[in-house]
Design an enzyme around this catalytic site. Structure first.
Site, short mmCIF file in Angstrom:
data_model
loop_
_atom_site.label_atom_id
_atom_site.label_comp_id
_atom_site.label_asym_id
_atom_site.label_seq_id
_atom_site.Cartn_x
_atom_site.Cartn_y
_atom_site.Cartn_z
N GLU A 1 24.22 23.05 55.76
CA GLU A 1 23.03 22.99 54.91
C GLU A 1 22.59 21.57 54.59
O GLU A 1 21.39 21.31 54.50
CB GLU A 1 23.30 23.75 53.59
CG GLU A 1 23.47 25.24 53.74
CD GLU A 1 22.16 25.94 54.05
OE1 GLU A 1 21.09 25.30 54.01
OE2 GLU A 1 22.20 27.15 54.35
N SER B 1 58.31 61.26 16.16
CA SER B 1 59.66 60.76 15.83
C SER B 1 59.92 59.36 16.36
O SER B 1 61.07 58.91 16.34
CB SER B 1 60.71 61.72 16.38
OG SER B 1 60.61 62.99 15.77
#
Length: 781
Positions: free
Chosen positions: A83, A342
């Site tokens: 690019e 429990s």
């Protein structure tokens, strides 16, 4: 300098100043549209950087912010080579590239190359400039403006975050995960080339829609890299062999509720790094989904895996299926207040150990008892009579736990838990009471897990950490010794369906596990602690409706063990850990609870090996009911000739002194004939005034003889039925059949019971004073 030259110099300087002022003015009037650092999308990451869940910005765009150093150098090479080779040198605009583009347009009458630099592309991304001559000019000006305000690295970072990659995906990191399923830091050459070219025509080159076009464009980039000598021909040929995978684009959605929680806590953060193990999280989410398919409709689940050493969560499943409306999948059950059943009992036993109330084999009584107006019962309504503390905890018996909490104090117990980070939620205005140990309060899973980590952290638990920058918050839950003893007790509990010596259990990790079920089958729990991890599972319905027949040991425990067995382990996982300083083994004796003394072996009716903390060997807990028979050591004077007991005012020709170890009154119905005989008192000598030791009035069962046989009526399908009375009882009488509570009467009221099963049956009538009567019957087929 001539006057003319001076005038020209002044005019030039003035023009330069005006130009500079104009540029500054334009820069102020048309500021750069830089991304708002406080808004935008957010990505929540696993500990290895894998996205767990992404939150799009207000425009619905998926973007994973990333830094330059976190991107593969191969991608940076491909991007800048293809690019903008002069990116690090030009001021934002490459005049040679622009001239070349203009010449190509004149010759070919069409746009061959745009001549845009990477900075100009960033300007177009930010400003949205149109594809026209005016737009190109504006793009150039914006590029120059960008170079004036940002460094090259900052400009490149904006491109990495904002480049379009098709649909609502922006940025190389989001594109890498979406198309390739991996972070941008681990791109191959072929993948780097693909992501380099994709922003040029993101719609036409999307690999999920047009893999062949994407491959052609990728190979074009690879050829350029070879032509310019950045990559060798051999490297490029190897890269061209790779296929272009066509992955379906789906945003990540793992640990969704945790991600939502952390995003709400840090709404401005763009990247939130968690402690979650991405692979484990996905595997457990799938396991939970599969497991729940066998359970009733609308059932949800929550699951946590926490690393004991760091308190970091490795897995966080907040609901059965995020987004499932039927299962209320949007409700995070890790943070929901639910009844713990429990699961608090290990902390009660640990506190009792620290208080010196019990050792691991202290004698407790599992029998029907009333605590004021509160009368707890076991889950199956059966009772075991005398039982050791360790076994009572492993069997999760309710009456011994309530008895211990009554002695420790429910308010103090709740305060200790709160200090350890385990808050209990009670209804407004209600103080902690005895029911909290059986689930009569609310807890959150994350708090419960944080406390359970103490079993493998020398008694120190803490707050579970979810983000990598969370501070370590540790809190003392139990002493080192009490935590070790409780863990040893729970580790000795065999897995359901296994016993020592079956299917290589020695290679499995040692697990200290506990289950819990709330009242009405609304919550099923299982918590397991190994040396390395603590695992918790909750199963139920978020709206609180019952799941009849689904309880901790049946519903949650199998899933918990599946998770434990799937976790990483080492050779030490199955090895027992030696006790810490202060924990020793000692032989203790029932019923007194004291250390075995060979010089008084007659007082030791049963010998047990107990873990003792800090050398404290507590005697058997005193009976709560003052009207009960006195337990403990009884000193007597007896007539040496007749063996009769002598009162204080009695005498005999020859007197001997004896000591008798007595059991708690409520234990006697469960004792063997021999133990009852050893604990019985000699009869009082004739003529002696009462010494009070026979104060409890005996009772007798009326209605059938001991060891009688019964059968159903001829030609009847109804079971054999008995109607019995307890003679001599003035108060409440509890009736047990084979140790299971079946009814209650008062005084001489009748008790009726139908015997559905054949065989020997033991019937016990138990008065509140401890007096009892017992007989056996045989039910014939």
């Amino acid at each position: 300098m001539t006057p003319r030259l001076r005038r020209l110099t002044k005019r030039f300087a003035l023009a330069a100043l005006l130009l500079i002022a104009g540029v500054i003015l334009l820069d102020r009037l048309f500021p750069l549209p830089l991304p708002d650092a406080s808004g935008g999308s957010t990505v929540v990451l696993a500990r290895d950087g894998t996205p767990l869940r992404a939150f799009p910005d207000s425009d619905g765009v998926w973007r994973y912010p990333i830094q330059l150093q976190d991107v593969s150098p191969l991608y940076i090479q491909a991007l800048l080579t293809y690019e903008d080779r002069w990116f690090w040198r030009h001021p934002g605009v490459n005049p040679f590239a622009l001239a070349r583009a203009a010449a190509q347009w004149v010759v070919h009458r069409r746009l061959v190359s745009g001549g845009s630099t990477l900075t100009m592309q960033v300007a177009r991304i930010l400003d949205g400039t149109p594809h026209s001559a005016a737009g190109k000019l504006r793009q150039i000006l914006r590029a120059l403006q960008l170079e004036a305000h940002l460094s090259k690295r900052e400009i490149l970072t904006v491109y990495l975050d904002r480049a379009p990659f098709g649909g609502t995906i922006e940025g190389v990191e989001a594109a890498s995960w979406a198309y390739l399923g991996k972070p941008a830091s681990r791109l191959s050459r072929a993948e780097a080339a693909l992501l380099t070219v994709l922003p040029q025509m993101p719609s036409r080159l999307r690999p999920d829609r047009n893999a062949e076009a994407a491959r052609g464009a990728r190979d074009k980039v690879l050829d350029r890299m070879a032509q310019l000598g950045v990559w060798t021909r051999g490297e490029v040929r190897d890269a061209e062999i790779e296929s272009v995978a066509a992955r379906a684009l789906q945003p990540p959605l793992s640990a969704a509720l945790l991600a939502e929680r952390l995003h709400a806590e840090q709404p401005e953060a763009h990247r939130i790094a968690t402690t979650i193990d991405a692979e484990l999280q996905r595997a457990l989410e799938a396991r939970v989904t599969d497991y729940l398919a066998r359970l009733p409709d609308r059932t949800s689940a929550a699951l946590m895996v926490v690393d004991n050493a760091t308190l970091e969560a490795r897995a966080y499943v907040g609901s059965a299926a995020f987004g499932d409306e039927q299962r209320l999948g949007h409700v995070d059950m890790v943070r929901a207040w639910r009844s713990p059943g429990s699961t608090l009992k290990p902390f009660l036993y640990g506190l009792a150990l620290d208080d010196g109330l019990i050792d691991s084999e202290s004698l407790l009584i599992d029998a029907p008892q009333s605590f004021g107006s509160y009368r707890p019962g076991n889950f199956d309504l059966a009772y075991n009579g005398p039982i050791g503390a360790a076994e009572a905890l492993r069997l999760s018996l309710n009456v011994p736990a309530v008895d211990l909490l009554d002695r420790v104090g429910p308010t103090r117990f709740a305060a200790r838990l709160a200090n350890a980070g385990l808050d209990l939620r009670l209804p407004r205005g209600v103080q902690p009471n005895l029911s909290v140990i059986l689930g009569g309060a609310g807890v959150r899973m994350e708090d419960l897990v944080g406390a359970y980590t103490a079993l493998n952290r020398a008694g120190v638990g803490g707050r579970v950490r979810y983000a990598q920058d969370d501070t370590m918050t540790e809190r003392r839950v139990l002493s080192d010794g009490a935590a070790w003893i409780v863990r040893d007790i729970l580790e000795a509990n065999p897995r359901p369906g296994y016993s020592p010596g079956t299917f290589d259990p020695g290679s499995r990790p040692r697990v200290a596990w506990k289950t819990g079920t709330s009242y009405g089958f609304r919550d099923a729990w299982a918590v397991g602690a190994t040396r390395r991890y603590t695992v918790a599972v909750w199963i139920g319905r978020p709206d609180g409706t019952p799941l009849p027949g689904q309880y901790g040991a049946v519903t949650a425990l199998p899933l918990m063990f599946q998770v434990v067995d799937s976790l990483p382990r080492n050779a030490l996982s199955a090895a027992p850990e030696p006790p810490p300083a202060g924990v020793t083994q000692t032989d203790v004796c029932w019923p007194l609870g004291l250390a075995f003394d060979p010089t008084h072996a007659e007082l030791c009716h049963q010998k047990r090996t107990a873990w003792v903390l800090n050398g404290v060997i507590p005697p058997t807990l005193p009976e709560r009911d003052a009207t009960s028979w006195s337990a403990g050591l009884v000193h007597l004077r007896t007539d040496a000739d007749t063996g009769a007991r002598l009162g204080a005012t009695c005498t005999a020709a020859r007197i001997t002194e004896v000591e008798i170890a007595r059991w708690p009154a409520l234990a006697y119905p469960w004792l063997s004939r021999d133990l009852r005989h050893r604990a019985s008192l000699p009869p009082l000598a004739r003529g002696c005034a009462s010494d009070g030791l026979d104060a409890s009035q005996p009772i007798r069962i009326d209605g059938i003889a001991d060891r009688a046989a019964i059968a159903r009526a001829p030609n009847s399908d109804k079971p054999a039925t008995l109607r019995l009375r307890a003679l001599g009882a003035g108060g409440d009488v509890l009736w047990l059949v084979n140790g299971k509570l079946e009814g209650e009467t008062r005084g001489a009221q009748s008790f009726e019971h139908a015997f559905a099963e054949p065989g020997d049956q033991t019937i016990t009538a138990l008065a509140a004073s401890g007096a009892y009567a017992q007989l056996q019957v045989r039910v014939l087929r």
